[in-house]
Design an enzyme around this catalytic site. Sequence first.
Site, PDB file in Angstrom:
ATOM      1  N   VAL A 176       0.899  -1.158   0.000  1.00  0.00           N
ATOM      2  CA  VAL A 176       0.000   0.000   0.000  1.00  0.00           C
ATOM      3  C   VAL A 176       0.935   1.204   0.000  1.00  0.00           C
ATOM      4  O   VAL A 176       1.612   1.479   0.985  1.00  0.00           O
ATOM      5  CB  VAL A 176      -0.943  -0.012   1.221  1.00  0.00           C
ATOM      6  CG1 VAL A 176      -1.755   1.280   1.303  1.00  0.00           C
ATOM      7  CG2 VAL A 176      -1.876  -1.222   1.142  1.00  0.00           C
ATOM      8  N   PRO A 177       1.023   1.903  -1.149  1.00  0.00           N
ATOM      9  CA  PRO A 177       2.170   2.783  -1.427  1.00  0.00           C
ATOM     10  C   PRO A 177       2.202   4.123  -0.698  1.00  0.00           C
ATOM     11  O   PRO A 177       2.116   5.183  -1.300  1.00  0.00           O
ATOM     12  CB  PRO A 177       2.076   2.980  -2.938  1.00  0.00           C
ATOM     13  CG  PRO A 177       0.607   2.891  -3.228  1.00  0.00           C
ATOM     14  CD  PRO A 177       0.084   1.852  -2.273  1.00  0.00           C
ATOM     15  N   CYS A 178       2.395   4.063   0.627  1.00  0.00           N
ATOM     16  CA  CYS A 178       2.518   5.306   1.395  1.00  0.00           C
ATOM     17  C   CYS A 178       3.781   6.073   1.007  1.00  0.00           C
ATOM     18  O   CYS A 178       3.863   7.278   1.221  1.00  0.00           O
ATOM     19  CB  CYS A 178       2.489   5.026   2.890  1.00  0.00           C
ATOM     20  SG  CYS A 178       3.682   3.818   3.452  1.00  0.00           S
ATOM     21  N   HIS A 179       4.749   5.393   0.390  1.00  0.00           N
ATOM     22  CA  HIS A 179       5.983   6.074  -0.028  1.00  0.00           C
ATOM     23  C   HIS A 179       5.711   7.077  -1.150  1.00  0.00           C
ATOM     24  O   HIS A 179       6.543   7.927  -1.425  1.00  0.00           O
ATOM     25  CB  HIS A 179       7.042   5.053  -0.471  1.00  0.00           C
ATOM     26  CG  HIS A 179       6.608   4.168  -1.597  1.00  0.00           C
ATOM     27  ND1 HIS A 179       5.882   3.011  -1.384  1.00  0.00           N
ATOM     28  CD2 HIS A 179       6.775   4.273  -2.935  1.00  0.00           C
ATOM     29  CE1 HIS A 179       5.636   2.443  -2.560  1.00  0.00           C
ATOM     30  NE2 HIS A 179       6.166   3.190  -3.514  1.00  0.00           N
ATOM     31  N   ARG A 180       4.551   7.004  -1.791  1.00  0.00           N
ATOM     32  CA  ARG A 180       4.211   7.921  -2.888  1.00  0.00           C
ATOM     33  C   ARG A 180       3.612   9.238  -2.386  1.00  0.00           C
ATOM     34  O   ARG A 180       3.211  10.073  -3.193  1.00  0.00           O
ATOM     35  CB  ARG A 180       3.240   7.247  -3.860  1.00  0.00           C
ATOM     36  CG  ARG A 180       3.859   6.041  -4.553  1.00  0.00           C
ATOM     37  CD  ARG A 180       2.916   5.372  -5.529  1.00  0.00           C
ATOM     38  NE  ARG A 180       3.480   4.109  -5.968  1.00  0.00           N
ATOM     39  CZ  ARG A 180       2.776   3.046  -6.327  1.00  0.00           C
ATOM     40  NH1 ARG A 180       1.456   3.094  -6.324  1.00  0.00           N
ATOM     41  NH2 ARG A 180       3.381   1.935  -6.701  1.00  0.00           N
TER      42      ARG A 180
END
Length: 172
Positions: free
Chosen positions: A135-139
């Site tokens: 779940v791309p929280c890095h984006r």
Amino acid sequence: MSHSAHLPRIVQTVRTSPLGAMLLAAAPQGLCGVWFVGQQHSPDNTPWHDDDTHPVLDAAHQQLQAYFDGQLQTFALPLQFMTGTPFQQTVWRALQNIPYGHTTTYGDIAQRIGKPKAVRAVGAAIGRNPWSVVVPCHRVVGANGALTGYAGGLDRKKHLLALEARMSSRIN
């Protein structure tokens, strides 16, 4: 009888990645977490059982490997929400809509979920996302594009964004 008797059985495995060891956890309905070992907000996994052959954990590891190899952009894994308030879960669902190779801001996520004034709460929820990378929280970046906060560490965030930028420039 303790209340933990009512919780579903969680199994775990630790697998390697180019950014360090990752703890993967699954519950009966799906993947309930992916964390870099030792990152902020890691769960208490003492009651969990080791299982190196669980199909969901195996699929998660294979998809993570493909992602790190630049072969996979969208994860196809069943997620099981085991933690989080309804607000946090709404934020985590919104993160899944950020396309590969793109970034957005905390303020934009707050707008998307209909809580434009809740930017700080959105940031706190993102910090507790239980599915690193998947779940791309890095984006999610600061309003000025700054790489702020990442529970797995800013070096990892930079690496993930650079990987995605590199791979998406090859496709487009």
